[in-house]
Enzyme design. Structure first.
Site, PDB file in Angstrom:
ATOM      1  N   SER A  90       0.818  -1.206   0.000  1.00 35.55           N
ATOM      2  CA  SER A  90       0.000   0.000   0.000  1.00 35.55           C
ATOM      3  C   SER A  90       0.858   1.265   0.000  1.00 35.55           C
ATOM      4  O   SER A  90       1.652   1.468  -0.913  1.00 35.55           O
ATOM      5  CB  SER A  90      -0.953  -0.044   1.203  1.00 35.55           C
ATOM      6  OG  SER A  90      -1.933   0.953   1.129  1.00 35.55           O
ATOM      7  N   HIS A 146      -2.936  -1.269  -4.626  1.00 35.04           N
ATOM      8  CA  HIS A 146      -4.400  -1.236  -4.706  1.00 35.04           C
ATOM      9  C   HIS A 146      -4.870   0.214  -4.686  1.00 35.04           C
ATOM     10  O   HIS A 146      -4.115   1.116  -4.316  1.00 35.04           O
ATOM     11  CB  HIS A 146      -5.028  -2.033  -3.552  1.00 35.04           C
ATOM     12  CG  HIS A 146      -4.706  -1.493  -2.192  1.00 35.04           C
ATOM     13  ND1 HIS A 146      -5.274  -0.331  -1.686  1.00 35.04           N
ATOM     14  CD2 HIS A 146      -3.874  -1.943  -1.231  1.00 35.04           C
ATOM     15  CE1 HIS A 146      -4.828  -0.111  -0.478  1.00 35.04           C
ATOM     16  NE2 HIS A 146      -3.957  -1.057  -0.178  1.00 35.04           N
TER      17      HIS A 146
END
Length: 256
Positions: free
Chosen positions: A142, A165
């Site tokens: 992330s 993501h």
């Protein structure tokens, strides 16, 4: 308590020990080096570091660890392992200012966390004059991705992974166009930083983000060590020795 005879003797003659570690009172028994204080210190080292002794060495490299969850404006629950950005930022400034530190090694094993806090750390790392090398161990997921690529050279262990993501928000979210526009702009900030500090393209980064066939409960992509290098996200597969060798090379080049 001193008796009167001893008190008068001390008033006429001041006892100055040859060794500062010796007690002022010559009649006081000697204190050994393996007393209660040493046991307390040894116990503290075992509790803090899981070791019975700490290697005594001087290094011109500072090691910064980004572990657990990157904590931002909200305090995480006490059971969470976190890296507080208000602790990291002063360290980066101190490394840049210290004449004794020549380079910075950043070791990551993080699940991600606060987007703005992670970007703040990444921006500071990228703007440092001193050489910075990053090493991803375990995971650099992330918001850990921008932190990893912010270094002058990035490494990843062969067994480590990185998750890419879309930006997510917790808490109350208004289902209006302005909310979605804000998320998109924030996502563009992350993508722009990553593509500017690595070899991955904007198109490939967005493709990894929007992949729907890999994560069971989310969309995105998990890249293992070799795949992260092939995509251009990370510079090289390697471990501690490779990362230190690259950092020492940068330091030698700066000294010339």
């Amino acid at each position: 308590m001193f008796n009167e005879e001893k008190r008068a003797s001390l008033q006429n003659h001041e006892v100055v020990p040859a060794d500062p570690t010796e007690p002022n009172d010559p009649n006081e028994p000697e204190r050994g080096g393996s007393g209660e204080a040493d046991n307390v210190d040894r116990s503290k080292v075992i509790n803090d570091l899981g070791a019975t002794d700490v290697p005594d060495m001087q290094s011109d490299i500072h090691v910064l660890t980004i572990i657990g969850q990157v904590e931002g404006h909200l305090v995480m629950p006490p059971q969470n392992k976190t890296t507080k950005y208000e602790h990291v930022i002063p360290q980066l400034v101190a490394v840049e200012e210290s004449p004794d530190i020549k380079g910075l090694l950043v070791i990551l094993n993080t699940v991600g966390g606060d987007v703005e806090a992670g970007l703040a750390i990444a921006e500071l790392m990228a703007s440092m004059h001193k050489p910075v090398v990053s090493l991803v161990l375990g995971g650099g997921h992330s918001i850990g991705v921008p932190i990893a690529v912010a270094a002058r050279r990035s490494f990843i262990a062969s067994t480590a992974t990185m998750t890419i993501h879309p930006i997510r928000m917790n808490g109350q979210v208004l289902g209006v166009q302005q909310s979605f526009d804000y998320l998109e702009r924030m996502q563009d900030r992350v993508i722009g930083f990553v593509t500017a500090h690595s070899q991955i393209s904007d198109r490939q980064m967005r493709k990894f983000m929007m992949n729907t066939g890999e994560l069971a409960r989310d969309i995105g992509t998990v890249l293992a060590g070799e795949d992260a290098v092939k995509s251009g996200l990370i510079d090289e597969v390697g471990g501690l020795s490779e990362a230190l060798a690259a950092l020492h090379k940068f330091i030698d080049e700066e000294a010339q």
